[in-house]
Design an enzyme around this catalytic site. Sequence first.
Site, short mmCIF file in Angstrom:
data_model
loop_
_atom_site.label_atom_id
_atom_site.label_comp_id
_atom_site.label_asym_id
_atom_site.label_seq_id
_atom_site.Cartn_x
_atom_site.Cartn_y
_atom_site.Cartn_z
N LYS A 165 71.48 41.95 80.21
CA LYS A 165 71.79 40.61 79.67
C LYS A 165 70.89 40.38 78.47
O LYS A 165 69.80 40.94 78.40
CB LYS A 165 71.51 39.53 80.72
CG LYS A 165 72.20 38.22 80.44
CD LYS A 165 73.60 38.22 81.03
CE LYS A 165 74.39 37.00 80.68
NZ LYS A 165 75.65 36.97 81.46
N ASP A 200 78.71 35.25 76.45
CA ASP A 200 78.31 34.37 77.56
C ASP A 200 78.24 32.98 76.93
O ASP A 200 78.91 32.74 75.90
CB ASP A 200 76.97 34.83 78.16
CG ASP A 200 76.65 34.14 79.50
OD1 ASP A 200 77.20 34.56 80.52
OD2 ASP A 200 75.85 33.18 79.51
#
Length: 453
Positions: free
Chosen positions: A126, A166
Site C-alpha cells: 500500500k 484508493d
Amino acid sequence: MSEYVKNLMVDVKAKNPAEPEFHQAVQEVADSLVLVLEKHPEYRSAKVLERIIEPERVIMFRVPWVDDQGEVQINRGFRIEMNSAIGPYKGGLRFHPSVNLGILKFLAFEQVFKNSLTTLPMGGGKGGSDFDPKGKSDAEVMRFCQSFMTELQRHIGPNTDVPAGDIGVGGREIGFMFGQYKKIKNEFTGVLTGKGRNWGGSLIRPEATGYGAVYFAKEMLTTRNETLEGKVCLVSGSGNVAQFTTEKVLDLGGKVVTLSDSQGYIYDEEGIDREKLAYVMDLKNVRRGRIKEYAEKYPNAVYTALDRNADHNPLWNHKADCAFPSATQNEINGKDAQNLVNNGVYVISEGANMPSDLDAVNIFIENKTLYGPGKAANAGGVAVSGLEMAQNSMRYSWTREEVDNRLAMIMKSIHETCVTTAEKYGTPGNYVNGANIGGFVKVADAMLDLGIV
Ligand code: NDP
Ligand code: 2IT
C-alpha cells in the site's frame, strides 16, 4: 495462547509506536490466528506471523511540486512493501491529508490477507501521500502525480510492485502517474492497475469493489435463503466504492437510502434511483462537489452535517436491513454498531477497509449478524486488478461479461473460504475468523516453503 497474543501486541506497540490503526488491524488478525497457531506449531516456530507483521520494505520520500500560484509545496510519499510470498506487492495508493505511516501499514497488512483470499498470485502493499486533491486544479494534481512517480518508479515494476487507486486516487491520478512512469522508463507495461480503457485498463475495474461488496452480501444472504430484493441499504461514502455499491444494489432489487462524504450525509427515504445515482456520479467525479448538493437538488432528501465530537454517526441510525460502509476506517464504533443492530440491520458488507472498530466487530459477531469484514467483502477491487494484470501480460482484453463473471466467481469463492474455514476452526458463521485464517494459511505455507527470507 491468548498470552501469546498479549505478548505479541506488547511487542507490536513498542516497536511501532503511535500507529493505532496498525495495532488494531494486527490485534484483530492475531485474535483469529490463535485458533490456527494452536493446531500448527510449525507456523509459530518459524515466526510466520511475527514476520508478516514486519514490512519487507518501507519507502518514504519527499514529493516537491509547484502550485498554480508558483509556490513550492512539499508532501510526503510512501510505499509499504509488506509481503511478497505469493506474488508481487499489490495494493492501492491513497492521497488524503490523514495519510501517515501507521495508516498505510494497517492497509498494507490487511492487503496481504485480502489478496491471498482472491485466489490470485498477489502479495500485499500500500502507499500514498498526505497530499489533499480537494480544491486542487487538474494541473496541480498532474504536477503532484508526476513528482510522486518520479521517485516511486525506481521501486515498482510489473513483476515487483503494482500500485492502483484508493481514496483520492482514481482514473485521473492513475493516468498522470502511468504517463510519467512510461516516460521515465520508456516502457508500456502493466505497472499500475485501474488504467483507462484505451491504455491497458480492464473493463469492470472501476465497478469492481462496489459490485464485489454487493456480491459478497448476496452470498451471505443466500446462506439464509434470502436475496437483496426489497432490502433497504445504508451506504456511506459517495466515491468510487459507494457509487458502484449503489448501482449493484439497484441491479439486485434493493434500495439505497444514504450516501455521505467527510462533511455530512444524505438520507433519501424514497431511495436513490438510477437518475439520482447518475447525478451523484457527475457531482462527485466530474464537478467534484459535495454530497450536500444532493439535498438541494432533491429536496425530499435530508442532509445532516457530520459532528466530529458526537459519540455516534447518525447515518448508522436508520431502519434498514443492510449496511455497506464505503468511506473510511473506523467509521462505525460500538455505539453505531449497536444502533445498526437495534434498527434491524443484519447484513454488513464492508466496502471500506476496517470501517468497523474492534467494539463494533464484537457487537456484530455477538448479534449473529452476517458480517463480512473488508478484507473479504471488498476484495473484488484488487481481484479485478489481478485480472487486469493477467490481461496486460497476455496483451489482450476480456469482455465486460467475462470479467464480471470472473469477479462474481471470485467473490463466491472468497465467501466459501470464509464459511468453510470458520467451520473448520470451530466458529461457524464467523466471517472474521474465516477471512483472517483463510487468507493467512496460503501466505504462511508459502513463507515456510521459501525459507527464512
Ligand atoms: P474515494 O476517494 O472515491 O471516495 C472516498 C469517499 O469516502 C468520499 O466520499 C470521501 O468523502 C469519504 N471519506 C474519505 N475519508 C473520509 C473520512 N475521514 N471521513 C468521512 N468520509 C470520508 O475512495 P474509494 O471509494 O476508492 O474508497 C473508499 C473506501 O474503500 C476506502 O476505505 C478504501 O480503502 C476502500 N477500498 C477501495 C478500493 C478501490 O478499489 N477503490 C478497493 C478496496 C477498498 P470526501 O469526498 O469528503 O473526502
Ligand atoms: O484496498 C484495496 O484493495 C484497494 N484499494 C485496491 C487495490 C488494488 O491493487 O486494486
